[in-house]
Design a protein around this motif. Structure first.
Motif, PDB file in Angstrom:
ATOM      1  N   VAL A  95      77.166  67.604  88.989  1.00 44.77           N
ATOM      2  CA  VAL A  95      76.851  68.379  87.779  1.00 44.77           C
ATOM      3  C   VAL A  95      78.071  68.412  86.860  1.00 44.77           C
ATOM      4  O   VAL A  95      79.204  68.432  87.339  1.00 44.77           O
ATOM      5  CB  VAL A  95      76.377  69.803  88.187  1.00 44.77           C
ATOM      6  N   ILE A 106      81.483  67.813  88.665  1.00 43.53           N
ATOM      7  CA  ILE A 106      81.693  68.530  89.928  1.00 43.53           C
ATOM      8  C   ILE A 106      80.672  68.033  90.948  1.00 43.53           C
ATOM      9  O   ILE A 106      79.502  67.829  90.606  1.00 43.53           O
ATOM     10  CB  ILE A 106      81.491  70.050  89.724  1.00 43.53           C
ATOM     11  N   ARG A 162      77.593  75.214  95.703  1.00 40.69           N
ATOM     12  CA  ARG A 162      78.645  75.139  96.733  1.00 40.69           C
ATOM     13  C   ARG A 162      78.312  76.065  97.898  1.00 40.69           C
ATOM     14  O   ARG A 162      78.508  75.714  99.067  1.00 40.69           O
ATOM     15  CB  ARG A 162      79.994  75.554  96.139  1.00 40.69           C
ATOM     16  N   GLU A 209      88.311  75.587  85.545  1.00 38.71           N
ATOM     17  CA  GLU A 209      87.031  76.286  85.520  1.00 38.71           C
ATOM     18  C   GLU A 209      87.218  77.575  84.732  1.00 38.71           C
ATOM     19  O   GLU A 209      88.326  78.102  84.622  1.00 38.71           O
ATOM     20  CB  GLU A 209      86.537  76.522  86.949  1.00 38.71           C
ATOM     21  N   ILE A 266      80.234  70.349  83.973  1.00 38.31           N
ATOM     22  CA  ILE A 266      80.451  71.674  83.387  1.00 38.31           C
ATOM     23  C   ILE A 266      81.435  71.537  82.226  1.00 38.31           C
ATOM     24  O   ILE A 266      82.146  70.547  82.134  1.00 38.31           O
ATOM     25  CB  ILE A 266      80.990  72.691  84.419  1.00 38.31           C
ATOM     26  N   ASP A 267      81.429  72.547  81.371  1.00 40.07           N
ATOM     27  CA  ASP A 267      82.420  72.576  80.296  1.00 40.07           C
ATOM     28  C   ASP A 267      83.683  73.203  80.847  1.00 40.07           C
ATOM     29  O   ASP A 267      83.774  74.429  80.958  1.00 40.07           O
ATOM     30  CB  ASP A 267      81.897  73.395  79.110  1.00 40.07           C
ATOM     31  N   GLU A 275      78.326  80.208  78.426  1.00 41.65           N
ATOM     32  CA  GLU A 275      77.669  78.990  78.917  1.00 41.65           C
ATOM     33  C   GLU A 275      78.521  78.350  80.009  1.00 41.65           C
ATOM     34  O   GLU A 275      78.012  77.884  81.020  1.00 41.65           O
ATOM     35  CB  GLU A 275      77.480  77.981  77.775  1.00 41.65           C
ATOM     36  N   ALA A 276      79.828  78.314  79.739  1.00 41.75           N
ATOM     37  CA  ALA A 276      80.742  77.724  80.725  1.00 41.75           C
ATOM     38  C   ALA A 276      80.692  78.532  82.019  1.00 41.75           C
ATOM     39  O   ALA A 276      80.700  77.971  83.117  1.00 41.75           O
ATOM     40  CB  ALA A 276      82.158  77.701  80.159  1.00 41.75           C
ATOM     41  N   GLY A 328      77.630  77.692  83.848  1.00 37.43           N
ATOM     42  CA  GLY A 328      77.808  76.413  84.532  1.00 37.43           C
ATOM     43  C   GLY A 328      78.604  76.584  85.815  1.00 37.43           C
ATOM     44  O   GLY A 328      78.258  76.033  86.855  1.00 37.43           O
ATOM     45  N   ASP A 329      79.676  77.401  85.716  1.00 32.43           N
ATOM     46  CA  ASP A 329      80.507  77.643  86.911  1.00 32.43           C
ATOM     47  C   ASP A 329      79.692  78.316  88.008  1.00 32.43           C
ATOM     48  O   ASP A 329      79.809  77.980  89.187  1.00 32.43           O
ATOM     49  CB  ASP A 329      81.688  78.551  86.549  1.00 32.43           C
ATOM     50  N   ARG A 335      76.512  78.188  88.415  1.00 36.03           N
ATOM     51  CA  ARG A 335      75.543  77.225  88.926  1.00 36.03           C
ATOM     52  C   ARG A 335      76.199  76.346  90.005  1.00 36.03           C
ATOM     53  O   ARG A 335      75.641  76.094  91.060  1.00 36.03           O
ATOM     54  CB  ARG A 335      75.109  76.367  87.731  1.00 36.03           C
ATOM     55  N   VAL A 336      77.418  75.923  89.693  1.00 39.69           N
ATOM     56  CA  VAL A 336      78.157  75.105  90.658  1.00 39.69           C
ATOM     57  C   VAL A 336      78.475  75.925  91.909  1.00 39.69           C
ATOM     58  O   VAL A 336      78.363  75.443  93.035  1.00 39.69           O
ATOM     59  CB  VAL A 336      79.457  74.579  90.012  1.00 39.69           C
TER      60      VAL A 336
END
Lengths: 132, 564
Positions: free
Chosen positions: B60, B142, A80, B114, B62-63, A68-69, A72-73, A75-76
């Protein structure tokens, strides 16, 4: 005399013999003990299995959290990469600029009503492909 | 015999202890055990995402992974520091110092990494079987677009994700969600005990917010503005791009700006969203309201001719026009195109203070323009009852004595562009709750002037660009209209500055079929252009910025050219 003779062969003789002990039947006890042992080990086995499953679930949950993390990364990262400032900088680096020369293309028949759009599109493509 | 007694006594002691622990004190020990194993842990609610109008993330959560250490579990703290230092970017000596503090059982190795970076550390820890290193999850905010529209979006406090600035602050309650909690049994190493107690009250995630901001237009505006601030030696600047039909703000950018991802070197001055927090006297751009009111009231028509003196003395003040000293007959159109102060004052005199004030209020001056931006100033519009009989009317006619925000002025021009209907400007398009409920922002609308007056005003504004003070605002392939503005900068405590000016240009594009309004305000530009023009004037410094931004925005919106 009204007494009758007892029928023979229908009774256990020993039963009628006082002072003699009956032998203990071990089979049911053995079966019972076997069931208890099996149940005991079964319980232990299922408990151990449950614990193992619990640990496996815990590992899976940890793995899910990591994935999941990572999602998320990513997605970011996608956001970017879509940053217009970044894209502009790359475009400038590779020499992409707004054209300074203005080219006007005359498309025949644009102001004529009733021409089939497909025909007009074909004309437009022909004009565009003829451009340098 | 003795041995036998001792044996019996020993067993009796053990038996007594067993009975005591398992019987009389059972509850107490069970409770202590439970306290050690059962923990109530807070579950942080995932903070909502802020998207641009196309659904691309602007903010956004994030974890992130925080790496901690228990030095008392470490076999070789010095070696651990040596191996971890290059992976977390912390000097080896610093880590070593953290790991070797006497009796220390906790130390941060790195916070909010990250996942890719954290994975490298996990791999190393597993490979070397390093003990005493732990990984926990912590939320991290972020901002993928960096400094883009950062004053609008704002930022959060790192520790608790509480909104501190911008929309992050304004919508903090909706974005934050509701924290939950879990009751879980854990072993001494913190691992959950299978089949132990596990009760979860899940956290309620925060709402997502969709903005009206367009990233590409904002990016173009930001780059052009930053270059303009540099080229014209300005202290600061702000740009607004508005969709005139919907009131949606497509771009709201400021210079200087900051990157909310790394505020370590940011100047707090850059946090301010000047488009809504800073007020200024709008100068000639406010003549639009004076003229629109006069046209609407039938005081003048575009072709009305007025004999405009070279100077006008009212009370102790002398009003003049730039570049003209002699009296001249001027049409209303020419007064607008040449931005004649004296001509506008004559028109305002015909209109009267009461009516003038009525229209200034109707256009929204003196009131906050939008409800969804934090720190928005209402500006200042003195009640007409308090206006003096001498200079108040004339000064207000040419944009002094009234304080406005750039958003308010963009809103005024937007009403002219939108056939006289003022649509409330806004930056939040929709709020989507965790349960999927969508709450769309419905802006208020109100007519301010008639469609005909708005149309005539657009023709007059086109004249400003084609034959007046705003010629540098011309856009290739599109017809545009607008108004220049230059005012002496008012410095609190010092009065009007001798040198510094507020230069502005607010325009409509395309002027024939309006789609957008672009407002530019530059704080204290200075110097001269190559042709010797004074950059302090809005027509010199702000107008070219309008041209560049309007062209980029029209291309982005796919508006076809209307000039051949």
């Amino acid at each position: 005399m009204t007494a009758r003779r007892l029928p023979s062969g229908d009774f256990d003789v020993e039963q009628l013999t006082p002072g003699v002990r009956r032998p203990i039947k071990l089979r049911p006890w053995l079966i019972f003990a076997g069931v208890v042992v099996v149940a005991f080990f079964g319980l232990i086995f299922s408990r151990v299995s449950l614990d193992r499953s619990g640990f496996e679930l815990d590992d899976l949950e940890e793995q899910i959290a990591i994935e999941e993390a990572r999602r998320g990364d990513l997605r970011v990262e996608v956001a970017r990469l879509q940053d217009p400032n970044r894209i502009n900088a790359i475009a400038a680096e590779i020499g992409l600029v707004y054209p300074t020369v203005r080219i006007e293309i005359e498309v025949p028949g644009l102001d004529v009503e009733g021409i089939d759009p497909e025909f007009r599109w074909a004309q437009l493509k022909a004009v565009l492909t003829a451009q340098p | 015999m003795v041995l036998g007694v001792a044996f019996v006594v020993a067993w009796a002691g053990i038996g007594f202890r067993i009975v005591r622990v398992q019987g009389f004190e059972a509850d107490k020990h069970a409770e202590r055990g439970e306290q050690q194993r059962v923990r109530t842990e807070a579950l942080t609610a995932p903070r909502g995402t802020i998207y641009d109008r196309d659904g691309v993330e602007l903010a956004v959560s994030i974890d992130a992974v925080t790496v901690t250490a228990n030095p008392s579990h470490m076999e070789d703290p010095a070696a651990a520091a040596r191996l971890l230092a290059p992976l977390v970017g912390v000097p080896k000596s610093v880590l070593k110092e953290r790991f070797t503090k006497p009796d220390s059982q906790f130390a941060y190795i790195a916070r909010r990494l990250e996942s890719a970076q954290a994975q490298e550390i996990r791999d190393m820890v597993e490979e070397t079987e390093m003990a005493g290193v732990y990984f926990t999850s912590e939320p991290k905010r972020i901002y993928p677009a960096g400094d883009l529209a950062s004053q609008v979006i704002g930022f959060v406090r790192d520790d608790d994700m509480a909104g501190l600035e911008g929309l992050e602050w304004k919508y903090d309650e909706a974005l934050a969600g509701t924290p939950g909690q879990q009751i879980v049994e854990r072993d001494p190493y913190g691992n959950p005990i299978p089949q132990g107690e596990f009760v979860v009250d899940p956290a309620q995630p925060g709402a997502d917010i969709i903005l009206t901001i367009d990233r590409e237009i904002s990016s173009a505006a930001q780059q052009i503005l930053a270059q303009a601030v540099k080229d014209y030696n300005a202290l600061a600047g702000t740009v607004l791009v508005m969709d005139i039909l919907t009131g949606e703000v497509l771009a709201m950018v400021n210079a200087p700006t900051f990157d909310p991802n790394d505020r370590s070197d940011a100047n707090p001055e850059a946090y301010r969203n000047r488009a809504v927090t800073d007020v200024y006297e709008p100068g000639s751009t406010l003549k639009v309201v004076t003229l629109a009111a006069a046209l609407e009231e039938g005081v003048v028509t575009p072709s009305s001719i007025l004999k405009v003196p070279g100077t006008l003395e009212v009370g102790d003040k002398e009003y003049t026009d730039v570049g003209r000293t002699k009296a001249k007959k001027m049409s209303v159109a020419e007064i607008v195109a040449k931005s004649s102060n004296v001509g506008t004052i004559l028109i305002q005199d015909l209109l009267g203070n009461e009516k003038h004030y009525e229209y200034l209020s109707a256009f929204g001056l003196g009131q906050v323009a939008s409800g969804d931006l934090p720190g928005e100033a209402s500006g200042r519009l003195e009640n007409v009852r308090d206006w003096c009989d001498t200079t108040c009317g004339p000064s207000t006619a040419i944009g002094y004595r009234v304080d406005v925000t750039p958003l308010q002025m963009a809103s005024v021009f937007s009403a002219i562009a939108n056939d006289g209907v003022l649509v409330e400007p806004h930056v939040v398009r929709e709020v989507i709750s965790a349960d999927g409920t969508r709450q769309r922002y419905e802006p208020t609308e109100r007519p301010v002037v008639s469609e005909e007056t708005a149309r005539v005003m657009r023709v007059l504004l086109q004249g400003v660009v084609e034959s007046g003070t705003g010629s540098r605002a011309l856009v290739d392939l599109y017809t545009v209209g607008g108004k220049t503005g230059t005012t002496e900068k008012f410095v609190p405590g010092e009065g009007y500055s001798e040198e510094d000016r507020i230069a502005s240009f607010i325009g409509i594009a395309p002027i024939d079929e309006p789609r957008i309004v672009v407002a530019i305000v530059l704080d204290s530009p200075s110097g001269e252009t190559e042709d010797g023009s004074d950059m302090r004037f809005g027509g010199v410094s702000a107008a070219p910025v309008f041209a560049a931004i309007a062209e980029a925005a029209l291309h982005r919106l796919g508006v076809p050219p209307n000039v051949r």
